[in-house]
Design an enzyme around this catalytic site. Structure first.
Site, PDB file in Angstrom:
ATOM      1  N   ARG A 100       0.792  -1.241   0.000  1.00  0.00           N
ATOM      2  CA  ARG A 100       0.000   0.000   0.000  1.00  0.00           C
ATOM      3  C   ARG A 100       0.814   1.275   0.000  1.00  0.00           C
ATOM      4  O   ARG A 100       0.256   2.358   0.031  1.00  0.00           O
ATOM      5  CB  ARG A 100      -1.007  -0.024   1.152  1.00  0.00           C
ATOM      6  CG  ARG A 100      -2.197  -0.854   0.779  1.00  0.00           C
ATOM      7  CD  ARG A 100      -3.278  -0.901   1.846  1.00  0.00           C
ATOM      8  NE  ARG A 100      -3.682  -2.277   1.893  1.00  0.00           N
ATOM      9  CZ  ARG A 100      -3.228  -3.179   2.739  1.00  0.00           C
ATOM     10  NH1 ARG A 100      -2.434  -2.836   3.724  1.00  0.00           N
ATOM     11  NH2 ARG A 100      -3.595  -4.424   2.649  1.00  0.00           N
ATOM     12  N   THR A 141       1.706  -5.804   4.121  1.00  0.00           N
ATOM     13  CA  THR A 141       1.207  -5.135   2.916  1.00  0.00           C
ATOM     14  C   THR A 141       1.022  -3.633   3.152  1.00  0.00           C
ATOM     15  O   THR A 141       0.700  -2.898   2.226  1.00  0.00           O
ATOM     16  CB  THR A 141      -0.156  -5.729   2.505  1.00  0.00           C
ATOM     17  OG1 THR A 141      -1.065  -5.623   3.605  1.00  0.00           O
ATOM     18  CG2 THR A 141      -0.015  -7.190   2.104  1.00  0.00           C
ATOM     19  N   ALA A 146      -3.852 -13.047  10.103  1.00  0.00           N
ATOM     20  CA  ALA A 146      -4.785 -13.601  11.095  1.00  0.00           C
ATOM     21  C   ALA A 146      -5.677 -14.702  10.532  1.00  0.00           C
ATOM     22  O   ALA A 146      -6.175 -15.536  11.284  1.00  0.00           O
ATOM     23  CB  ALA A 146      -5.641 -12.488  11.701  1.00  0.00           C
ATOM     24  N   ASP A 163     -14.648 -11.453  11.711  1.00  0.00           N
ATOM     25  CA  ASP A 163     -13.554 -10.822  10.957  1.00  0.00           C
ATOM     26  C   ASP A 163     -13.757  -9.309  10.875  1.00  0.00           C
ATOM     27  O   ASP A 163     -13.443  -8.678   9.874  1.00  0.00           O
ATOM     28  CB  ASP A 163     -13.449 -11.436   9.545  1.00  0.00           C
ATOM     29  CG  ASP A 163     -12.234 -10.949   8.764  1.00  0.00           C
ATOM     30  OD1 ASP A 163     -11.267 -10.491   9.406  1.00  0.00           O
ATOM     31  OD2 ASP A 163     -12.258 -11.015   7.526  1.00  0.00           O
ATOM     32  N   HIS A 186      -8.884 -18.671  -6.167  1.00  0.00           N
ATOM     33  CA  HIS A 186      -9.412 -18.993  -7.499  1.00  0.00           C
ATOM     34  C   HIS A 186     -10.924 -18.876  -7.587  1.00  0.00           C
ATOM     35  O   HIS A 186     -11.489 -19.094  -8.657  1.00  0.00           O
ATOM     36  CB  HIS A 186      -8.941 -20.387  -7.919  1.00  0.00           C
ATOM     37  CG  HIS A 186      -7.470 -20.430  -8.188  1.00  0.00           C
ATOM     38  ND1 HIS A 186      -6.913 -19.978  -9.367  1.00  0.00           N
ATOM     39  CD2 HIS A 186      -6.433 -20.824  -7.420  1.00  0.00           C
ATOM     40  CE1 HIS A 186      -5.591 -20.111  -9.310  1.00  0.00           C
ATOM     41  NE2 HIS A 186      -5.282 -20.617  -8.135  1.00  0.00           N
TER      42      HIS A 186
HETATM   43 CA    CA Z   1      -9.160 -10.572   8.370  1.00  0.00          CA
END
Ligand code: CA
Length: 726
Positions: free
Chosen positions: A158, A203, A220, A343, A655
């Site tokens: 990023r 990232t 995670a 999440d 995929h």
């Molecule tokens: Ca996550």
């Protein structure tokens, strides 16, 4: 069929493993368009002067973009006005640079004194002349291709930080690297990982202040323990480290905050899986209080009944934490989602502002985390000031403003039976940055409504035991059966979609909203020219009237877009830049047909616009997406069913569910005869490891690979037959 597509869209998870790469990664190429302008004041000497004072006074040099969110406040609002509501129709391409990759590009560039610094896939770094696009240098940290298997959401990066003559980048494989800004030569690099065997990735863009570089990590979904480290910017020496969740209880606490956190984890053996709490995106420095804020991620595993069966809030999951920037000692925290079960990361970009709230002038922090509530916190003490829903969210009815806690809807608890929940794991808002106009108090959010069906892990339901599988996703959910669960509950799914919205965080009111055809779109820039810029999944870069949401200008980039635009001005000319190339969170979705990257291919490019720019972007040809004739299928129905479960557990996150993928990661229904023939060498032998498709021999035995292959062929046959219906 549209209903099915909506549902498939609904199960998008922000995820990614890597299977067969039919289009191997190209080497980074320099294929700049002819320069349309030359003679920029590129002065590499000037870079040495970037420091806190300069970033603090960024508004005195609006032509530069000095830090990730332009200023320390990260409002992503530019004071530039040459491109405005009257002139924006004249915006045209000044130059573009082909980045030589078909992976997702998510970087926010830094522009200083005529030079643009940005990162690309695989953590590569580029310095280019910001006026002409001419490449000055590039740097490749040579991330091992096989590390891609540890990345949930593509091999993205990023951005970089630029500070006192150096450029800083964190590599996918967990290194923090300092480069000479003038030459791109490496000055130092450090390993930031506590254990290189665990599936950590980085990232995020590093943030820098007070001579320190701050960096976290991700992982995670596979199972890691989150932490953030501060390094000395000059030497790379570690200054402090803050863990976000408690570790093995048989070991001493690393710092006092872990003792406090451990009291909120009850039963279970979360530390074996990792616990989660990764800070994989937003870290913001606050010069007003000399604090750094950490946006903390979800639990690992996702399901709280497995992670912490005795209950508890599981600090500091899904929290915003304020640390003393010099010592790393915690000053306050606010947990957005106690006992996270979905999440619901709070890693989304945080924005700092001064705001009058209920008649009181306050220094506030703004965040729209995944859970669907928009938070306004007082930066001095973390006090909750507002928590309005900014998208449809059914997991909680509201946030109790007395306790600061969300009130969950018990009807959507999924421990006994699968439930569709909004937001899903892709969130009401993800890492794609929002923008804030302090003069109006309006925030522009790249929002999304993408529900997900959560259902408990089958083995755990039967036995009460959960098996941690190293190298695989460890969510605690029934990932293998998700396709069938989805189809069985299809009528209960809320609709899905993407929305760009202008939102008032104090009143919870939508000022305007624009619906997108796909939920997975780009970050946002707002300007004093009365404009909001955003790229989208259909490949359009658009300028919206910031007061009304009306589209005032649009450019077809022929590639889906995630990265946020930025703007800068050199020699009296204002520029707008944006990277194209999607990936990451749209990987686990079959809803790809509308995406530009599916139609034309996912070609990463840096596009730079100016008024009256007249560089042409070549129109790519349409991809042939017709499904070829498949090998003869001899597997039993039972093997194909088993193949689907293994595929969903191991392959679908990259995929695509129902073997339906965009052009970012190959759609396996389109495999060539050669790939069919080499299927085992690819999946077990790792012959495409350098492109990211590492061997899965640690997870899959040969008969399972045959079953996966049979499932792929069976889906391809069915879809091919359906496509041939008149
Ligand atoms: Ca996550």
């Amino acid at each position: 069929m549209s209903r099915i597509l909506a549902i498939v869209l609904a199960v998008a998870i922000a995820v990614g493993l890597y299977i067969i790469s039919q289009s191997p990664e190209q080497a980074p190429a320099s294929q700049e368009s002819p320069a349309t302008s030359t003679g920029a004041n590129t002065s590499v000497d000037g870079i040495g002067l970037i420091d806190e004072a300069r970033i603090n006074n960024a508004d005195s040099e609006p032509g530069n973009w000095l830090a990730h969110g332009r200023t320390y406040e990260e409002q992503r609002f530019s004071p530039l006005t040459q491109v405005n509501q009257e002139t924006v129709a004249r915006l045209g391409l000044a130059w573009y640079k082909d980045m030589g990759t078909n992976r997702a590009l998510e970087s926010t560039p830094i522009v200083v004194d005529g030079i643009m610094f940005f990162s690309s896939a695989w953590s590569r770094v580029y310095a280019v002349d910001a006026v002409s696009g001419e490449e000055l240098w590039n740097y490749d940290p040579e991330v091992p291709g096989a590390w891609a298997r540890k990345a949930c959401c593509d091999v993205v990066n990023r951005g970089v930080a630029v500070y006192k003559g150096k450029v800083y980048v964190a590599s996918l494989d967990g290194r923090l690297i300092a480069l000479e800004a003038a030459t791109g030569k490496e000055v130092w690099q450090v390993n930031t990982l506590i254990d290189r065997e665990r599936p950590y990735t980085i990232t995020a863009a590093p943030r820098i202040a007070n001579g320190k570089v701050f960096i976290g990590n991700g992982g995670a979904e596979f199972g890691v323990r989150g932490y953030v480290t501060a390094y000395d910017a000059e030497s790379g020496k570690q200054v402090w480290r803050f863990y976000t969740v408690p570790g093995d209880p048989s070991q001493p606490f690393e710092h006092p905050e872990m003792e406090q956190a451990a009291k909120t984890w009850k039963g279970g053996e979360w530390w074996k899986i990792g616990g989660g709490g990764t800070v994989w995106n937003s870290i913001v420095y606050d010069p007003d209080f000399n604090q750094v804020y950490l946006g903390v991620g979800n639990g690992s595993p996702w399901t709280r009944v497995i992670r912490s069966p005795g209950g508890g809030d599981n600090l500091f999951l899904s929290s915003i934490i304020a640390l003393d920037a010099d010592t790393g000692v915690m000053k306050w925290y606010y947990q957005t989602t106690p006992g996270d079960n979905w999440d619901y990361t709070a890693v989304q970009d945080m924005t700092l502002a001064d705001m009058t709230v209920d008649g009181v002038e306050r220094k506030v922090l703004l965040q729209a985390p995944k859970n669907g509530f928009f938070y306004v916190l007082d930066r001095s003490d973390g006090k909750l000031l507002r928590a309005h829903k900014y998208v449809a969210a059914n997991w909680a009815t509201h946030v109790d403003m007395e306790t600061g806690r969300p009130v969950e809807d018990p009807a959507l608890e999924y421990v006994d039976s699968p439930k569709f929940v909004l937001p899903g794991p892709i969130g009401g808002h993800n890492w794609q940055a929002m923008a804030f106009d302090e003069s109006t108090g309006i925030v522009y959010i790249p929002a999304q409504e993408a529900p997900f069906i959560y259902g408990m892990n089958k083995e755990w339901q039967k036995t009460g035991l959960y098996k941690h599988v190293p190298g695989a996703w460890n969510l605690g959910l029934d990932l293998g059966g998700i396709g069938q669960t989805l189809l069985a509950n299809i009528d209960d799914s809320p609709p899905a979609g993407g929305i760009l919205k202008a939102f008032n965080p104090l009143t919870g009111e939508d000022i305007w909203s624009v619906k997108h055809a796909h939920y997975w779109n780009g970050g946002v820039l707002a300007t004093a020219g009365g404009l909001v810029f955003q790229g989208d999944a259909l490949g359009n870069v658009s300028a919206y009237n910031s007061a009304t949401g009306d589209v005032l200008w649009q450019f077809n980039a022929y590639s889906s877009i995630l990265a946020p635009p930025i703007t800068y001005q050199i020699d009296g000319v204002q520029y707008l830049s944006i990277l194209t190339g999607s990936g990451g969170g749209e990987l686990f979705t079959g809803y790809v047909d509308v995406m530009a990257s599916t139609k034309y291919g996912n070609y990463g490019k840096m596009l730079v616009f100016k008024l009256d720019g007249n560089t042409a972007l070549p129109e790519p040809s349409l991809l042939d997406r017709s499904i070829p004739e498949q090998p003869v299928l001899t597997a039993s129905a039972e093997d194909i069913t088993r193949g689907e479960i293994i595929y969903n557990e191991t392959c679908a996150v990259c995929h695509g569910l129902f073997v339906n993928s965009s052009a970012t990661i190959p759609d396996l229904r389109l495999m060539s005869e050669g790939s069919h023939a080499a299927f085992k060498e690819i999946v077990l032998g790792g012959i495409k490891s350098s492109g990211g498709m590492a061997s899965f021999a640690d997870l899959l035995a040969e008969p399972d690979v045959d079953r996966v292959h049979a499932y792929i062929v069976s889906v391809a046959n069915a879809d091919r037959a359906a496509a041939q219906q008149p």
